[in-house]
Design a protein around this motif. Structure first.
Motif, PDB file in Angstrom:
ATOM      1  N   VAL A  90       0.856  -1.187   0.000  1.00 63.44           N
ATOM      2  CA  VAL A  90       0.000   0.000   0.000  1.00 63.44           C
ATOM      3  C   VAL A  90       0.890   1.235   0.000  1.00 63.44           C
ATOM      4  N   GLY A  91       0.498   2.266  -0.735  1.00 60.06           N
ATOM      5  CA  GLY A  91       1.254   3.522  -0.727  1.00 60.06           C
ATOM      6  C   GLY A  91       1.509   4.005  -2.131  1.00 60.06           C
ATOM      7  N   THR A  92       2.285   5.079  -2.226  1.00 59.02           N
ATOM      8  CA  THR A  92       2.604   5.628  -3.545  1.00 59.02           C
ATOM      9  C   THR A  92       3.613   4.713  -4.220  1.00 59.02           C
ATOM     10  N   ILE A  93       3.728   4.856  -5.515  1.00 57.16           N
ATOM     11  CA  ILE A  93       4.689   4.009  -6.228  1.00 57.16           C
ATOM     12  C   ILE A  93       6.112   4.324  -5.731  1.00 57.16           C
ATOM     13  N   GLU A  94       6.338   5.583  -5.355  1.00 53.67           N
ATOM     14  CA  GLU A  94       7.668   5.951  -4.849  1.00 53.67           C
ATOM     15  C   GLU A  94       7.931   5.251  -3.510  1.00 53.67           C
ATOM     16  N   SER A  95       6.925   5.276  -2.618  1.00 56.76           N
ATOM     17  CA  SER A  95       7.168   4.680  -1.295  1.00 56.76           C
ATOM     18  C   SER A  95       7.276   3.155  -1.389  1.00 56.76           C
ATOM     19  N   VAL A  96       6.457   2.550  -2.253  1.00 59.19           N
ATOM     20  CA  VAL A  96       6.549   1.088  -2.399  1.00 59.19           C
ATOM     21  C   VAL A  96       7.900   0.727  -3.034  1.00 59.19           C
TER      22      VAL A  96
END
Ligand code: M6R
Length: 608
Positions: A49-55
């Motif tokens: 779960v999360g933004t593509i940057e955080s994942v």
């Protein structure tokens, strides 16, 4: 909405390329992200779960290795956002991995059935159903095309699905069943994605796909199959002139700011449609119409509202603007004749409400015409003739330059048809052409002059949570568009209506300082002065957008008149949308809202 994507390459590692595509699909709206790559006999699946940057950061997606991979950005419908519900998903034994975009409406029934047959379904997400339905039939035949052909028969819904299998480690498979999907052709590598703009940094060569088609894609080849009977379909790639740079912010703070400014170039380029033979086919088809239903959603519907004025008044075509989702309810008992046209207006060309409308109307005999921004889109491919609005890629969720170019394209079509049908004289046509060619300069002036006023008013309205926007005749659609922009990125109530209707009830909301924005075309002075006065004398706050009208300024407090450059009754409404776009933008910034990604929304609505 969700986005799916895949890359298969002869050499190298595809993780970075998958992330490039994935980041460019992020504008569609999502809450989870994931990638799956095949390497050396294993499928590495990472998602969260999360933004593509955080994942990417948390799960080290850049370190994944493989020459084939796929990914997904998930916008939750079935199953809350969680790691287990995120996509891609494995099949029962981890030999196949896949992800979908769209909705499987038979989710509960199909899940139960597959579970009864022994499948281990781990999530509450409908994408996993696509994987197991394909697995069920692959396991019987050891043929991925048959697996997909039979698998889709297990499910109901509108979706696109991408997958690969350990048994065929150099091949990506995908099926399009109602959601957007495009195949990109590279050098020694190929791509699959939910939209064309997302693959533009990698290639401008693409193959559009139709619903009911399966693709089998290796690094150097592709095959298309009919999902009904498995027959092969031959289709050559096309080249698009959309550019990847259009989809980056550059020095602007937001895509929205950039796209508002890009209206100068967009309108200039589109003006050449006046002389261009690329519009001949749609002009000829529309000229033969006796009735035209103009169908669009959101901003595209608002453009239809202005467009119907142009077609009725300039071209002599009886034109009705209709909301996409309403058409088939409203006209289900109407039998079109051979001169009835359905003109479908959609920036993305993928909006489900519009595609449903076409699927309803086509068998009844309507002539389907399209007005789209994205080449190769579904609306384009379902249309007898189509025109591009040529606005370039629009990333920000609020439509701005695409709305303006839709309205301008309506004006160009109406002018050409009006002249062709003898409804306007040569002199009138030449005058209008000159005005259209001069429009871009006026757009530039309007933007420059409106920015300081919009910023100032945005500050003053920072605590306002309700307002009304009124238009009369040709400006009614503009008021609706302004209200939509303000609502969409400010989360406040902004109600638009026909200005003569205001006194029939809504006027009771007016109290000290209540803002009422009037969008005024130059010839409508008489009515508008009287409508503005109704608000003024009740201590409301009338705000005017339009060119200078003697006498009207006396009813408006200083700073509350957005004077746009002098033009004409037909051009002025195109300019009048711009101060409203800017006001919505600066109000949003004042409220600390990111105008590019308003909550709960997605740029392309591919669900019912
Ligand atoms: O791609 P489309 O033109 O078919 O999209 C229609 C609407 O979803 C769209 O215009 C929406 O209303 C905009 N976000 C409004 O700014």
């Amino acid at each position: 909405m969700c986005g799916i994507f895949g890359v298969v390459a002869k050499e190298g590692n595809v993780a970075e390329k998958l992330l490039t595509i994935g980041k460019r699909l992020a504008y569609r709206g999502y809450d989870s992200a994931g990638l799956a790559l095949y390497n050396d006999g294993n499928i590495d699946l990472r998602k969260g779960v999360g933004t593509i940057e955080s994942v990417t950061e948390n799960l080290k997606l850049k370190e994944m290795v493989g020459k084939i991979g796929l990914g997904q950005l998930r916008w939750s419908t079935f199953g809350r956002p969680s790691k287990i519900n995120a996509q891609p998903h494995f099949d029962c034994d981890g030999d196949m991995v896949g992800a979908h975009n769209g909705n499987i409406v038979s989710f509960h029934r199909t899940k139960e059935q597959l579970e009864n047959e022994g499948h281990t379904i781990r999530s509450l997400n409908d994408g996993e159903i696509c994987v197991h339905a394909t697995e069920k039939h692959y396991d019987k035949t050891k043929d991925m095309i048959k697996g997909l052909m039979e698998g889709v028969k297990e499910m109901e819904g509108a979706f696109a699905f991408i997958c690969f299998h350990k048994d065929h480690p150099d091949t990506l498979y995908a099926i399009k069943m109602g959601s957007s999907l495009v195949l990109g052709i590279g050098e020694g590598e190929n791509y699959i994605a939910s939209d064309l703009p997302s693959i533009l940094p990698l290639t401008n060569k693409f193959v559009p796909l139709n619903d009911g088609e399966i693709i089998e894609v290796t690094a150097t080849s592709y095959k298309i199959y009919n999902a009904e009977d498995g027959s092969e379909i031959h289709r050559k790639p096309r080249i698009t002139d959309l550019s990847a740079e259009e989809a980056v912010k550059g020095s602007y703070d937001y895509f929205l700011t950039k796209e508002i400014h890009e209206q100068v170039d967009a309108t200039e380029k589109l003006a050449f449609g006046l002389e261009s033979d690329v519009l001949d086919e749609i002009v000829n088809k529309l000229s033969e119409a006796n009735v035209a239903f103009l169908v669009g959603c959101g901003s595209s519907f608002n453009a239809c509202n202005v467009g119907s004025y142009y077609l009725n008044n300039l071209a002599g075509i009886i034109a009705f603007p209709v909301i996409g989702g309403r058409f088939f309810e409203e006209y289900k008992n109407y039998q079109p004749d051979d001169k009835t046209v359905l003109l479908c207006v959609s920036q993305s060309g993928e909006t489900k409400d519009i595609i449903n409308t076409i699927n309803f109307a086509k068998p009844k005999g309507y002539h389907i015409l399209g007005m789209v921004n994205v080449p190769g889109s579904t609306v384009e491919r379902l249309s007898e003739a189509y025109a591009y609005i040529g606005a370039g890629i629009e990333r920000s969720v609020p439509a701005t330059k695409t709305y303006t170019n839709q309205v301008l394209l309506f004006l160009i079509l109406a002018a050409r048809i009006g002249y062709k049908r003898g409804r306007i004289t040569k002199e009138e046509y030449e005058q209008l052409k000159a005005e259209i060619h001069n429009l871009s300069a006026l757009v530039k002036q309007t933007i420059e002059e409106s920015i300081p006023k919009a910023k100032k008013l945005a500050k003053e309205l920072v605590k306002t949570n309700a307002m009304s926007l009124l238009g009369y005749g040709i400006t009614h659609g503009v008021a609706m568009e302004g209200a939509l922009k303000i609502r969409e990125i400010n989360y406040i109530s902004a109600e638009a209506m026909y200005s003569s209707e205001f006194k029939h009830g809504p006027l009771s909301i007016v109290e000290n300082g209540y803002p009422v924005i009037y969008v005024v075309a130059p010839n409508d002075k008489y009515y508008v002065i009287s409508h503005v006065s109704e608000v003024e004398c009740r201590d409301g706050r009338p705000i005017v957008v339009g060119e200078h009208i003697d006498g009207l300024d006396k009813h408006v407090k200083e700073g509350d008149y957005f004077e746009i450059p002098k033009s004409s009754q037909l051009i002025s409404p195109i300019l009048a949308a711009i101060p409203l776009q800017l006001l919505a933008l600066y109000m949003s910034i004042e409220r600390g809202i990111d105008p590019d990604y308003p909550r709960n929304l997605s740029k392309t609505l591919t669900v019912d």
